[in-house]
Structure formats: structure tokens, C-alpha cells
Design a protein around this motif. Structure first.
Motif, mmCIF file in Angstrom:
data_model
loop_
_atom_site.group_PDB
_atom_site.id
_atom_site.type_symbol
_atom_site.label_atom_id
_atom_site.label_comp_id
_atom_site.label_asym_id
_atom_site.label_seq_id
_atom_site.Cartn_x
_atom_site.Cartn_y
_atom_site.Cartn_z
ATOM 1 N N UNK A 58 -34.887 28.526 -22.511
ATOM 2 C CA UNK A 58 -33.669 28.487 -21.683
ATOM 3 C C UNK A 58 -32.393 28.495 -22.531
ATOM 4 N N UNK A 59 -32.257 27.667 -23.577
ATOM 5 C CA UNK A 59 -31.020 27.731 -24.367
ATOM 6 C C UNK A 59 -30.820 29.100 -25.051
ATOM 7 N N UNK A 64 -28.088 34.368 -25.212
ATOM 8 C CA UNK A 64 -28.176 35.829 -25.121
ATOM 9 C C UNK A 64 -27.314 36.353 -23.980
ATOM 10 N N UNK A 65 -27.260 35.621 -22.881
ATOM 11 C CA UNK A 65 -26.459 36.042 -21.728
ATOM 12 C C UNK A 65 -24.970 36.069 -22.070
ATOM 13 N N UNK A 66 -24.536 35.112 -22.884
ATOM 14 C CA UNK A 66 -23.121 35.061 -23.275
ATOM 15 C C UNK A 66 -22.685 36.296 -24.052
ATOM 16 N N UNK A 67 -23.595 36.844 -24.865
ATOM 17 C CA UNK A 67 -23.216 37.975 -25.727
ATOM 18 C C UNK A 67 -23.680 39.334 -25.190
ATOM 19 N N UNK A 73 -30.329 44.322 -19.355
ATOM 20 C CA UNK A 73 -30.700 43.065 -20.024
ATOM 21 C C UNK A 73 -30.041 41.842 -19.378
ATOM 22 N N UNK A 74 -28.789 41.988 -18.938
ATOM 23 C CA UNK A 74 -28.108 40.864 -18.261
ATOM 24 C C UNK A 74 -28.854 40.472 -16.988
ATOM 25 N N UNK A 75 -29.252 41.475 -16.204
ATOM 26 C CA UNK A 75 -29.997 41.191 -14.971
ATOM 27 C C UNK A 75 -31.331 40.514 -15.271
ATOM 28 N N UNK A 76 -32.029 40.998 -16.290
ATOM 29 C CA UNK A 76 -33.330 40.417 -16.647
ATOM 30 C C UNK A 76 -33.184 38.995 -17.135
#
Length: 82
Positions: A58-59, A64-67, A73-76
Motif C-alpha cells: 500500500x505505501x 507510485x500514484x503520486x508520480x 497505470x493510474x487507474x490500475x
């Protein structure tokens, strides 16, 4: 001009067959793949981690979502966190 499928591939869309290629990988390797230069690899890694419900990731998924700048990839990553 690029076709619609090529544009989606550039944004990181993957097929189920492509996702299955990463299923044998260990969780630590998948977490590293979240920062791979190829968006398709990042998408597949997030999908597999989400299917496994591997809580220690999770962290890393949040980082990864922040960058992440590509759509799929964002959706996944969001699906994996949900």
C-alpha cells in the motif's frame, strides 16, 4: 497517424495476457515494477498486486500514484488500492 490501440498502449493499457506474464513474480519485484519506465509494465504490476491484496504494498502504491502520469497505470493503482 497512430491508431487508437497504439495510443492506448502508449498510455499503458494492457491485455489480460500481458498481465498474466507478471503473475509468477514476487511481490517485492512487482513493487519495483511500479516505477518501471514502461507504462504497460507499471499497469500490469499494479493489477497483479491488487489481485493479491498484498497489504505491505500500500505505501509503495501510494508513492507510485503520486508520480504516475499515464492514464492506465493510474487507474490500475487506484483499483489496487481500492
Amino acid at each position: 497517424m497512430s491508431s487508437r490501440a497504439e495510443k492506448r498502449a502508449q498510455r499503458g493499457q494492457t491485455s489480460p495476457e500481458e498481465d498474466r506474464l507478471l503473475e509468477p513474480c514476487e511481490n517485492a519485484l512487482l513493487m519495483g515494477y511500479l516505477f518501471h519506465h514502461a507504462p504497460k509494465i507499471r499497469t500490469s504490476a499494479a493489477k497483479v498486486l491488487g489481485q493479491r491484496r498484498f497489504e505491505p504494498s500500500v505505501p509503495t502504491l501510494c508513492s507510485a500514484l503520486k508520480s504516475e502520469r499515464k492514464l492506465y497505470p493510474r487507474l490500475a493503482i487506484c483499483d489496487a488500492l481500492a
